[in-house]
Write a protein that holds these residues in place. Structure first.
Motif, mmCIF file in Angstrom:
data_model
loop_
_atom_site.group_PDB
_atom_site.id
_atom_site.type_symbol
_atom_site.label_atom_id
_atom_site.label_comp_id
_atom_site.label_asym_id
_atom_site.label_seq_id
_atom_site.Cartn_x
_atom_site.Cartn_y
_atom_site.Cartn_z
ATOM 1 N N GLU A 172 0.851 -1.183 0.000
ATOM 2 C CA GLU A 172 0.000 0.000 0.000
ATOM 3 C C GLU A 172 0.890 1.236 0.000
ATOM 4 O O GLU A 172 1.816 1.344 0.796
ATOM 5 N N VAL A 173 0.610 2.157 -0.932
ATOM 6 C CA VAL A 173 1.359 3.407 -1.023
ATOM 7 C C VAL A 173 0.358 4.561 -1.040
ATOM 8 O O VAL A 173 -0.640 4.505 -1.754
ATOM 9 N N THR A 174 0.667 5.583 -0.242
ATOM 10 C CA THR A 174 -0.224 6.740 -0.115
ATOM 11 C C THR A 174 0.522 8.001 -0.538
ATOM 12 O O THR A 174 1.716 8.158 -0.252
ATOM 13 N N SER A 175 -0.194 8.892 -1.196
ATOM 14 C CA SER A 175 0.406 10.160 -1.619
ATOM 15 C C SER A 175 0.794 10.979 -0.385
ATOM 16 O O SER A 175 0.272 10.761 0.711
ATOM 17 N N THR A 176 1.719 11.908 -0.587
ATOM 18 C CA THR A 176 2.203 12.709 0.549
ATOM 19 C C THR A 176 1.088 13.523 1.198
ATOM 20 O O THR A 176 1.126 13.767 2.397
ATOM 21 N N THR B 35 -4.546 6.645 -2.231
ATOM 22 C CA THR B 35 -3.864 5.430 -1.788
ATOM 23 C C THR B 35 -4.093 4.336 -2.825
ATOM 24 O O THR B 35 -5.222 4.152 -3.298
ATOM 25 N N VAL B 36 -3.002 3.641 -3.160
ATOM 26 C CA VAL B 36 -3.118 2.486 -4.048
ATOM 27 C C VAL B 36 -2.619 1.250 -3.301
ATOM 28 O O VAL B 36 -1.740 1.338 -2.451
ATOM 29 N N VAL B 37 -3.203 0.110 -3.645
ATOM 30 C CA VAL B 37 -2.749 -1.173 -3.118
ATOM 31 C C VAL B 37 -2.534 -2.073 -4.327
ATOM 32 O O VAL B 37 -3.412 -2.200 -5.179
ATOM 33 N N THR B 38 -1.330 -2.681 -4.385
ATOM 34 C CA THR B 38 -1.025 -3.606 -5.478
ATOM 35 C C THR B 38 -0.721 -4.976 -4.901
ATOM 36 O O THR B 38 -0.290 -5.106 -3.756
ATOM 37 N N ASP C 265 -6.639 -2.134 -5.229
ATOM 38 C CA ASP C 265 -7.484 -1.191 -4.498
ATOM 39 C C ASP C 265 -6.997 0.217 -4.780
ATOM 40 O O ASP C 265 -5.790 0.460 -4.872
ATOM 41 N N LEU C 266 -7.934 1.134 -4.915
ATOM 42 C CA LEU C 266 -7.644 2.545 -5.122
ATOM 43 C C LEU C 266 -8.590 3.324 -4.235
ATOM 44 O O LEU C 266 -9.812 3.154 -4.317
ATOM 45 N N ARG C 267 -8.006 4.126 -3.351
ATOM 46 C CA ARG C 267 -8.837 4.934 -2.452
ATOM 47 C C ARG C 267 -8.563 6.411 -2.712
ATOM 48 O O ARG C 267 -7.413 6.859 -2.656
ATOM 49 N N LEU C 268 -9.620 7.132 -2.997
ATOM 50 C CA LEU C 268 -9.544 8.570 -3.222
ATOM 51 C C LEU C 268 -10.344 9.274 -2.135
ATOM 52 O O LEU C 268 -11.551 9.014 -1.987
ATOM 53 N N GLU C 269 -9.689 10.132 -1.410
ATOM 54 C CA GLU C 269 -10.409 10.943 -0.429
ATOM 55 C C GLU C 269 -11.177 12.017 -1.197
ATOM 56 O O GLU C 269 -10.698 12.496 -2.234
ATOM 57 N N PRO C 270 -12.352 12.422 -0.732
ATOM 58 C CA PRO C 270 -13.153 13.418 -1.466
ATOM 59 C C PRO C 270 -12.378 14.689 -1.857
ATOM 60 O O PRO C 270 -12.551 15.169 -2.991
ATOM 61 N N PRO C 271 -11.506 15.227 -0.999
ATOM 62 C CA PRO C 271 -10.784 16.439 -1.421
ATOM 63 C C PRO C 271 -9.860 16.221 -2.630
ATOM 64 O O PRO C 271 -9.497 17.182 -3.311
ATOM 65 N N ALA C 272 -9.491 14.957 -2.908
ATOM 66 C CA ALA C 272 -8.623 14.688 -4.057
ATOM 67 C C ALA C 272 -9.297 15.110 -5.352
ATOM 68 O O ALA C 272 -8.637 15.597 -6.274
ATOM 69 N N MET C 273 -10.594 14.949 -5.416
ATOM 70 C CA MET C 273 -11.335 15.296 -6.621
ATOM 71 C C MET C 273 -11.363 16.812 -6.856
ATOM 72 O O MET C 273 -11.482 17.273 -7.978
ATOM 73 N N ARG C 274 -11.260 17.570 -5.786
ATOM 74 C CA ARG C 274 -11.245 19.024 -5.900
ATOM 75 C C ARG C 274 -9.824 19.571 -6.096
ATOM 76 O O ARG C 274 -9.622 20.581 -6.744
ATOM 77 N N ARG C 275 -8.851 18.883 -5.529
ATOM 78 C CA ARG C 275 -7.473 19.365 -5.570
ATOM 79 C C ARG C 275 -6.798 19.112 -6.916
ATOM 80 O O ARG C 275 -5.991 19.921 -7.372
ATOM 81 N N ASP D 297 -6.097 14.861 -15.310
ATOM 82 C CA ASP D 297 -4.789 14.425 -15.794
ATOM 83 C C ASP D 297 -3.775 14.348 -14.654
ATOM 84 O O ASP D 297 -2.918 13.454 -14.631
ATOM 85 N N GLN D 298 -3.852 15.257 -13.682
ATOM 86 C CA GLN D 298 -2.945 15.232 -12.528
ATOM 87 C C GLN D 298 -3.229 14.008 -11.652
ATOM 88 O O GLN D 298 -2.313 13.347 -11.176
ATOM 89 N N LEU D 299 -4.516 13.741 -11.447
ATOM 90 C CA LEU D 299 -4.903 12.594 -10.624
ATOM 91 C C LEU D 299 -4.464 11.288 -11.283
ATOM 92 O O LEU D 299 -3.919 10.392 -10.622
ATOM 93 N N SER D 300 -4.641 11.205 -12.573
ATOM 94 C CA SER D 300 -4.215 10.021 -13.314
ATOM 95 C C SER D 300 -2.700 9.826 -13.195
ATOM 96 O O SER D 300 -2.227 8.709 -12.935
ATOM 97 N N ALA D 301 -1.943 10.893 -13.362
ATOM 98 C CA ALA D 301 -0.486 10.810 -13.255
ATOM 99 C C ALA D 301 -0.060 10.418 -11.843
ATOM 100 O O ALA D 301 0.869 9.617 -11.662
ATOM 101 N N LEU D 302 -0.733 10.956 -10.829
ATOM 102 C CA LEU D 302 -0.416 10.621 -9.442
ATOM 103 C C LEU D 302 -0.683 9.141 -9.167
ATOM 104 O O LEU D 302 0.132 8.465 -8.542
ATOM 105 N N ILE D 303 -1.794 8.637 -9.653
ATOM 106 C CA ILE D 303 -2.125 7.220 -9.461
ATOM 107 C C ILE D 303 -1.066 6.340 -10.131
ATOM 108 O O ILE D 303 -0.574 5.375 -9.524
ATOM 109 N N CYS D 304 -0.682 6.688 -11.348
ATOM 110 C CA CYS D 304 0.363 5.919 -12.045
ATOM 111 C C CYS D 304 1.671 5.960 -11.270
ATOM 112 O O CYS D 304 2.366 4.942 -11.146
ATOM 113 N N GLU D 305 2.034 7.134 -10.742
ATOM 114 C CA GLU D 305 3.263 7.263 -9.952
ATOM 115 C C GLU D 305 3.207 6.390 -8.702
ATOM 116 O O GLU D 305 4.177 5.715 -8.355
ATOM 117 N N LEU D 306 2.061 6.382 -8.024
ATOM 118 C CA LEU D 306 1.919 5.575 -6.808
ATOM 119 C C LEU D 306 1.999 4.085 -7.129
ATOM 120 O O LEU D 306 2.606 3.312 -6.371
#
Length: 124
Positions: free
Chosen positions: A42-46, A51-54, A62-72, A76-85
């Protein structure tokens, strides 16, 4: 020693020792295989918003997105962050796999020479 068996006590002990070690290695391999099969990371963004689980194969399970992630993040940024995680998780998994299997690779187990030094009955 039985004349028909042709084995000396020393050679029988050498074979028994090697077979015991092989059995021990099989048990260790079964344990490592089970650990590898069930391993997850499990890896979580700073910012703790994503959070991703592989699993052991590197698949995202598993992919967990906190509600503020959708606003922040923009999409394209969210997709890149998920790929990085997921990439970070895969690197961490590789390290764990290497650590788990290192002792097996470093200890090759019984060798022919272990038996070659214990002559069969009559020597030679």
């Amino acid at each position: 020693m039985s004349a028909e068996s042709g084995w000396t006590t020393a050679s029988r002990r050498a074979w028994d020792s090697v077979l015991d070690e092989v059995d021990e290695q099989r048990a260790q391999l079964r344990e490592v295989e089970e650990q590898l099969r069930t391993m997850t990371v499990e890896v979580t963004s700073t910012d703790r918003l994503v959070t991703v689980v592989t699993n052991a194969r590197g698949a995202l399970i598993d992919l967990r997105l906190e509600p503020p992630a959708m606003r922040r993040y923009r999409a394209d940024q969210l997709s890149a962050l998920i790929c990085e995680l997921v990439t970070r998780a895969d690197r961490e998994l590789a390290g764990q796999r290497n650590q788990l299997t290192a002792h097996i690779v470093q200890n090759p187990g019984p060798q022919y020479r272990d038996l070659d030094e214990a002559p069969l009955g009559g020597g030679a």
